[in-house]
Design a protein around this motif. Sequence first.
Motif, PDB file in Angstrom:
ATOM      1  N   THR A  18       0.835  -1.204   0.000  1.00 21.88           N
ATOM      2  CA  THR A  18       0.000   0.000   0.000  1.00 21.88           C
ATOM      3  C   THR A  18       0.870   1.256   0.000  1.00 21.88           C
ATOM      4  O   THR A  18       0.588   2.228  -0.715  1.00 21.88           O
ATOM      5  N   PRO A  34      -3.889   2.870   5.033  1.00 25.37           N
ATOM      6  CA  PRO A  34      -4.904   1.855   5.296  1.00 25.37           C
ATOM      7  C   PRO A  34      -4.334   0.493   4.886  1.00 25.37           C
ATOM      8  O   PRO A  34      -3.271   0.432   4.268  1.00 25.37           O
ATOM      9  N   TYR A  35      -5.048  -0.580   5.219  1.00 26.25           N
ATOM     10  CA  TYR A  35      -4.606  -1.891   4.749  1.00 26.25           C
ATOM     11  C   TYR A  35      -4.566  -1.939   3.225  1.00 26.25           C
ATOM     12  O   TYR A  35      -3.673  -2.508   2.622  1.00 26.25           O
ATOM     13  N   ARG A  36      -5.601  -1.313   2.656  1.00 22.26           N
ATOM     14  CA  ARG A  36      -5.728  -1.446   1.209  1.00 22.26           C
ATOM     15  C   ARG A  36      -6.248  -0.154   0.611  1.00 22.26           C
ATOM     16  O   ARG A  36      -7.160   0.463   1.164  1.00 22.26           O
ATOM     17  N   ASP A  57      -4.291  -2.982  -5.332  1.00 20.80           N
ATOM     18  CA  ASP A  57      -3.670  -3.367  -4.070  1.00 20.80           C
ATOM     19  C   ASP A  57      -4.316  -4.664  -3.573  1.00 20.80           C
ATOM     20  O   ASP A  57      -5.443  -4.993  -3.954  1.00 20.80           O
ATOM     21  N   TYR A  58      -3.592  -5.387  -2.741  1.00 16.86           N
ATOM     22  CA  TYR A  58      -4.182  -6.568  -2.089  1.00 16.86           C
ATOM     23  C   TYR A  58      -3.823  -6.531  -0.619  1.00 16.86           C
ATOM     24  O   TYR A  58      -2.695  -6.173  -0.252  1.00 16.86           O
ATOM     25  N   SER A  59      -4.779  -6.865   0.233  1.00 15.97           N
ATOM     26  CA  SER A  59      -4.476  -7.041   1.651  1.00 15.97           C
ATOM     27  C   SER A  59      -5.243  -8.222   2.203  1.00 15.97           C
ATOM     28  O   SER A  59      -6.467  -8.282   2.118  1.00 15.97           O
TER      29      SER A  59
END
Length: 180
Positions: A18, A34-36, A57-59
Amino acid sequence: MRKDVRILLVGEPKVGKTSLIMSLVSEEFPEVVPYRVEEITIPADVTPERVPTHIVDYSEAEQTDEQLFQEISKANVICIVYAVNNKTSIEKVTDHWIPLITENTDKDSRVPLILVGNKSDLVEHSSMETILPIMNQYSEIETCVECSAKNLKNISELFYYAQKAVLHPTGPLYCPEKKD
Ligand code: GTP
Ligand code: MG
């Protein structure tokens, strides 16, 4: 000619996926992320290859495996991110991420991979010694790059390499007649 390019970032939690995306977009290191982040689209006229580019993005914290598999199958190029100061995140490249991507992509369509070693600001020593054998083992890997979201080092290069891997692949599918 290709209509657009879809770049997916995967990798272990906390390697900086991220942060890399946000550093690219804002040209500064975000202290809090943020996470994603939502998918972003970079318009054609500000990309080096003049093609609209989507960055995804990937989380693990916010997405299911099913969502991940879907994103893998939609991607034109996948950046596998590790942290140069985290050995486990490097081991997971071959133990987890490459097999997972292979399972979720069409056997006939080669999806280029880019190995991204983030957090280069934290180490003196390059991770290339560890990465080169992996590069040699998997023909899907188009290139590798060490970068730092914090120092903004090699960030625009990374996304340029990803675009280039899709638009001008050098792998087995490279077809001289189609060269523009
Ligand atoms: P998940 O969403 O949990 O999968 O993590 P992520 O891969 O998106 O990592 P994230 O961008 O949230 O970054 C994790 C931590 O590493 C944060 O504290 C960042 O500030 C830090 N970080 C990210 N990139 C760098 C970098 O290049 N250098 C340094 N020193 N820290 C970084
Ligand atoms: Mg994240």
